[in-house]
Motif scaffolding. Structure first.
Motif, short mmCIF file in Angstrom:
data_model
loop_
_atom_site.label_atom_id
_atom_site.label_comp_id
_atom_site.label_asym_id
_atom_site.label_seq_id
_atom_site.Cartn_x
_atom_site.Cartn_y
_atom_site.Cartn_z
N ASP A 190 2.32 -30.64 1.54
CA ASP A 190 3.76 -29.98 2.32
C ASP A 190 3.27 -29.26 3.24
OD1 ASP A 190 1.92 -27.94 1.28
OD2 ASP A 190 2.09 -27.70 -0.70
N VAL A 191 3.46 -28.62 4.18
CA VAL A 191 3.86 -28.01 5.24
C VAL A 191 4.78 -26.25 4.80
CG1 VAL A 191 5.83 -28.66 6.15
CG2 VAL A 191 3.83 -27.59 7.93
N ASN A 192 3.70 -25.83 5.35
CA ASN A 192 4.25 -24.03 5.12
C ASN A 192 4.12 -22.92 6.40
OD1 ASN A 192 4.27 -24.12 2.16
ND2 ASN A 192 1.86 -24.42 2.77
N ILE B 25 -1.10 -27.36 6.65
CA ILE B 25 -0.59 -28.10 6.64
C ILE B 25 -1.24 -29.09 4.82
CG2 ILE B 25 -1.43 -30.03 8.67
CD1 ILE B 25 1.35 -31.20 6.89
N MET B 26 -1.45 -29.58 4.21
CA MET B 26 -1.44 -30.48 3.60
C MET B 26 -1.05 -31.39 3.27
SD MET B 26 -2.37 -29.79 -0.24
CE MET B 26 -1.08 -29.58 -1.23
N ALA C 128 5.00 -33.54 10.00
CA ALA C 128 5.40 -32.49 8.97
C ALA C 128 5.39 -31.36 10.12
CB ALA C 128 4.78 -32.33 7.87
N THR C 129 3.85 -31.14 10.34
CA THR C 129 3.67 -30.17 11.31
C THR C 129 4.81 -29.37 12.64
OG1 THR C 129 1.51 -30.08 10.69
CG2 THR C 129 1.61 -28.67 13.08
N LEU D 222 -1.90 -30.90 18.95
CA LEU D 222 -0.82 -30.59 19.21
C LEU D 222 -0.02 -28.71 19.97
CD1 LEU D 222 0.88 -30.27 15.70
CD2 LEU D 222 1.34 -32.00 17.47
N HIS D 223 -1.33 -28.64 21.04
CA HIS D 223 -1.56 -27.59 21.75
C HIS D 223 -1.65 -26.29 22.17
CE1 HIS D 223 2.00 -30.32 24.23
NE2 HIS D 223 0.75 -30.96 24.36
N PHE D 224 -2.33 -25.75 20.36
CA PHE D 224 -3.14 -25.23 19.86
C PHE D 224 -4.66 -24.46 20.31
CE2 PHE D 224 -0.06 -25.62 16.90
CZ PHE D 224 0.21 -24.32 16.00
#
Length: 179
Positions: free
Chosen positions: A58-60, A76-77, A92-93, A127-129
Motif C-alpha cells: 500500500d501507499v499512504n 510506501i510499503m 504506486a508512489t 523521484l527527485h526527493f
C-alpha cells in the motif's frame, strides 16, 4: 502484518487480518489520510484469485499538518518480498503523488524512512526527493520534494498513462472476515 522485517522497516506492530481491515476502513473514512492498495494487476485483472491474494502493498498520504495543508507525508510499503525492486513501489508512489497534486492541492511531499531502508531512500531520491534531515534517535531520514511547476509537469508526465477509477465498496457476506 506478521513479518518481523516489515514491522522493523515500517515501525509497525503486528495486526490480525480483522485489525488490518478495520484500519483500512478507518483510513478510507478519515479526511487526513489517503490509502491506495497496491495490486498485482496481472493477477487481479483475470480475477482468478481473491482481491487480497493480489495485494502486494500500500501507499499512504497523510495530511496532518494543520498549519500547512499543502504538505503531505507519503509512505510506501511493498509487503511481498518477491515484488520488491520490480517498480511496484515507484509506480504506486507516483500515482499517489499525482493524486495529491491534482486532487488535494499538495505542493510539498515528505517521506520519513528508516536509515537502514536503503532501497526506499534510493527510490525517493530517484523521484527527485532531497534529504533534509536525519534523526539519529529514531534512526530515520526525512526526504522532501517541493513541487515546482517543472516538478508538477514531470510528475503528470510520469502518470499520464494511468487511469483513475472511483472507489467501490463491496458488500461482504456476514462472517466473511472470520477465519
Amino acid at each position: 502484518m506478521q513479518s518481523e522485517e516489515l514491522q522493523r522497516l515500517t515501525a509497525s506492530e503486528p495486526l490480525s487480518l480483522e485489525q488490518e481491515y478495520e484500519m483500512q476502513r478507518s483510513w478510507r473514512d478519515d479526511t487526513d489520510k489517503c490509502t491506495f492498495i497496491v495490486l498485482d494487476t496481472e493477477l487481479w485483472a483475470g480475477q482468478a484469485r481473491a482481491d487480497e491474494d493480489c495485494m502486494v502493498g500500500d501507499v499512504n498520504l497523510f495530511l496532518t499538518d494543520t498549519e500547512d495543508p499543502t504538505l503531505g507525508e507519503i509512505e510506501i510499503m511493498i509487503a511481498e518480498p518477491s515484488y520488491r525492486g520490480r517498480g511496484f513501489g515507484k509506480e504506486a508512489t507516483l500515482m499517489m503523488m499525482s493524486y495529491g497534486v491534482r486532487k488535494l492541492g499538495i505542493t510539498k511531499f515528505e517521506a520519513k524512512i528508516g536509515q537502514e531502508n536503503e532501497a526506499s531512500i534510493c527510490m525517493f531520491k530517484k523521484l527527485h526527493f532531497k534529504e533534509v534531515a536525519v534523526n539519529s534517535v529514531f534512526q530515520e531520514v526525512t526526504l522532501r520534494l517541493d513541487v515546482s511547476d517543472e516538478e508538477r509537469g514531470w510528475l503528470l508526465q510520469q502518470t499520464n498513462h494511468m487511469e483513475e477509477k472511483s472507489y467501490v465498496e463491496l458488500d461482504l457476506p456476514a462472517g466473511a472476515l472470520e477465519t
